[in-house]
Design a protein around this motif. Sequence first.
Motif, PDB file in Angstrom:
ATOM      1  N   ALA A 176       0.837  -1.204   0.000  1.00  0.00           N
ATOM      2  CA  ALA A 176       0.000   0.000   0.000  1.00  0.00           C
ATOM      3  C   ALA A 176       0.871   1.252   0.000  1.00  0.00           C
ATOM      4  CB  ALA A 176      -0.919   0.010   1.214  1.00  0.00           C
ATOM      5  N   LYS A 177       0.411   2.275  -0.744  1.00  0.00           N
ATOM      6  CA  LYS A 177       1.107   3.556  -0.786  1.00  0.00           C
ATOM      7  C   LYS A 177       0.318   4.584   0.011  1.00  0.00           C
ATOM      8  CE  LYS A 177       3.713   3.767  -5.067  1.00  0.00           C
ATOM      9  NZ  LYS A 177       3.842   4.485  -6.328  1.00  0.00           N
ATOM     10  N   GLN A 218       5.765   3.647   0.204  1.00  0.00           N
ATOM     11  CA  GLN A 218       5.202   2.317   0.089  1.00  0.00           C
ATOM     12  C   GLN A 218       5.552   1.477   1.314  1.00  0.00           C
ATOM     13  OE1 GLN A 218       6.180   0.354  -3.539  1.00  0.00           O
ATOM     14  NE2 GLN A 218       4.644  -1.217  -3.252  1.00  0.00           N
ATOM     15  N   ASP A 219       4.648   0.587   1.694  1.00  0.00           N
ATOM     16  CA  ASP A 219       4.807  -0.311   2.840  1.00  0.00           C
ATOM     17  C   ASP A 219       4.958   0.439   4.162  1.00  0.00           C
ATOM     18  OD1 ASP A 219       4.599  -2.550   1.205  1.00  0.00           O
ATOM     19  OD2 ASP A 219       6.759  -2.642   0.866  1.00  0.00           O
ATOM     20  N   ARG A 220       4.289   1.553   4.302  1.00  0.00           N
ATOM     21  CA  ARG A 220       4.324   2.328   5.545  1.00  0.00           C
ATOM     22  C   ARG A 220       2.931   2.544   6.119  1.00  0.00           C
ATOM     23  NH1 ARG A 220       9.088   1.223   5.648  1.00  0.00           N
ATOM     24  NH2 ARG A 220      10.770   2.637   5.184  1.00  0.00           N
ATOM     25  N   ILE A 221       1.927   1.879   5.538  1.00  0.00           N
ATOM     26  CA  ILE A 221       0.536   2.043   5.978  1.00  0.00           C
ATOM     27  C   ILE A 221       0.187   0.921   6.951  1.00  0.00           C
ATOM     28  CG2 ILE A 221      -1.889   2.017   5.244  1.00  0.00           C
ATOM     29  CD1 ILE A 221      -0.531   4.533   4.390  1.00  0.00           C
ATOM     30  N   VAL A 222      -0.392   1.303   8.070  1.00  0.00           N
ATOM     31  CA  VAL A 222      -0.841   0.333   9.063  1.00  0.00           C
ATOM     32  C   VAL A 222      -2.340   0.554   9.294  1.00  0.00           C
ATOM     33  CG1 VAL A 222      -0.233   1.800  11.037  1.00  0.00           C
ATOM     34  CG2 VAL A 222      -0.374  -0.639  11.348  1.00  0.00           C
ATOM     35  N   ILE A 280       3.175   5.526   8.922  1.00  0.00           N
ATOM     36  CA  ILE A 280       4.195   5.677   9.961  1.00  0.00           C
ATOM     37  C   ILE A 280       5.323   6.606   9.509  1.00  0.00           C
ATOM     38  CG2 ILE A 280       3.690   3.456  11.023  1.00  0.00           C
ATOM     39  CD1 ILE A 280       6.195   2.356   9.638  1.00  0.00           C
ATOM     40  N   GLU A 281       5.284   7.004   8.232  1.00  0.00           N
ATOM     41  CA  GLU A 281       6.300   7.904   7.692  1.00  0.00           C
ATOM     42  C   GLU A 281       5.928   9.371   7.918  1.00  0.00           C
ATOM     43  OE1 GLU A 281      10.001   8.283   5.963  1.00  0.00           O
ATOM     44  OE2 GLU A 281       8.975   6.375   6.247  1.00  0.00           O
ATOM     45  N   CYS A 282       4.680   9.744   7.581  1.00  0.00           N
ATOM     46  CA  CYS A 282       4.291  11.165   7.637  1.00  0.00           C
ATOM     47  C   CYS A 282       3.138  11.441   8.610  1.00  0.00           C
ATOM     48  CB  CYS A 282       3.906  11.652   6.243  1.00  0.00           C
ATOM     49  SG  CYS A 282       2.359  10.972   5.601  1.00  0.00           S
ATOM     50  N   ASP A 283       2.661  10.442   9.345  1.00  0.00           N
ATOM     51  CA  ASP A 283       1.570  10.583  10.322  1.00  0.00           C
ATOM     52  C   ASP A 283       0.213  10.891   9.698  1.00  0.00           C
ATOM     53  OD1 ASP A 283       3.201  10.000  12.482  1.00  0.00           O
ATOM     54  OD2 ASP A 283       3.822  12.092  12.703  1.00  0.00           O
ATOM     55  N   TYR A 284       0.048  10.598   8.419  1.00  0.00           N
ATOM     56  CA  TYR A 284      -1.254  10.734   7.772  1.00  0.00           C
ATOM     57  C   TYR A 284      -2.208   9.703   8.366  1.00  0.00           C
ATOM     58  CZ  TYR A 284      -4.845  10.211   4.158  1.00  0.00           C
ATOM     59  OH  TYR A 284      -6.044  10.129   3.491  1.00  0.00           O
TER      60      TYR A 284
END
Length: 68
Positions: free
Chosen positions: A9-10, A17-21, A34-38
């Motif tokens: 997931a992007k 990519q691969d930073r969505i939980v 977990i990269e930008c706190d979106y």
Amino acid sequence: MKRRFIAGAKCPCCEAQDRIVMLTTADAEWIECIECDYSENRPTEVLEPEVPAVADEIGVIQFKPRKA
């Protein structure tokens, strides 16, 4: 609270990519990057369309063989 990473997931914001939980509790679900706190909440109810549905019209056609 349950946490699951979503493979491939992007992030809609930073496109990492691969930073969505996906986080799940008893009454809500949402995703976070977990990269930008979106973060984005998942809708909990299904909205009905405002246009009323029209019933399909189905007809039966019977073909008769031609006499030669």
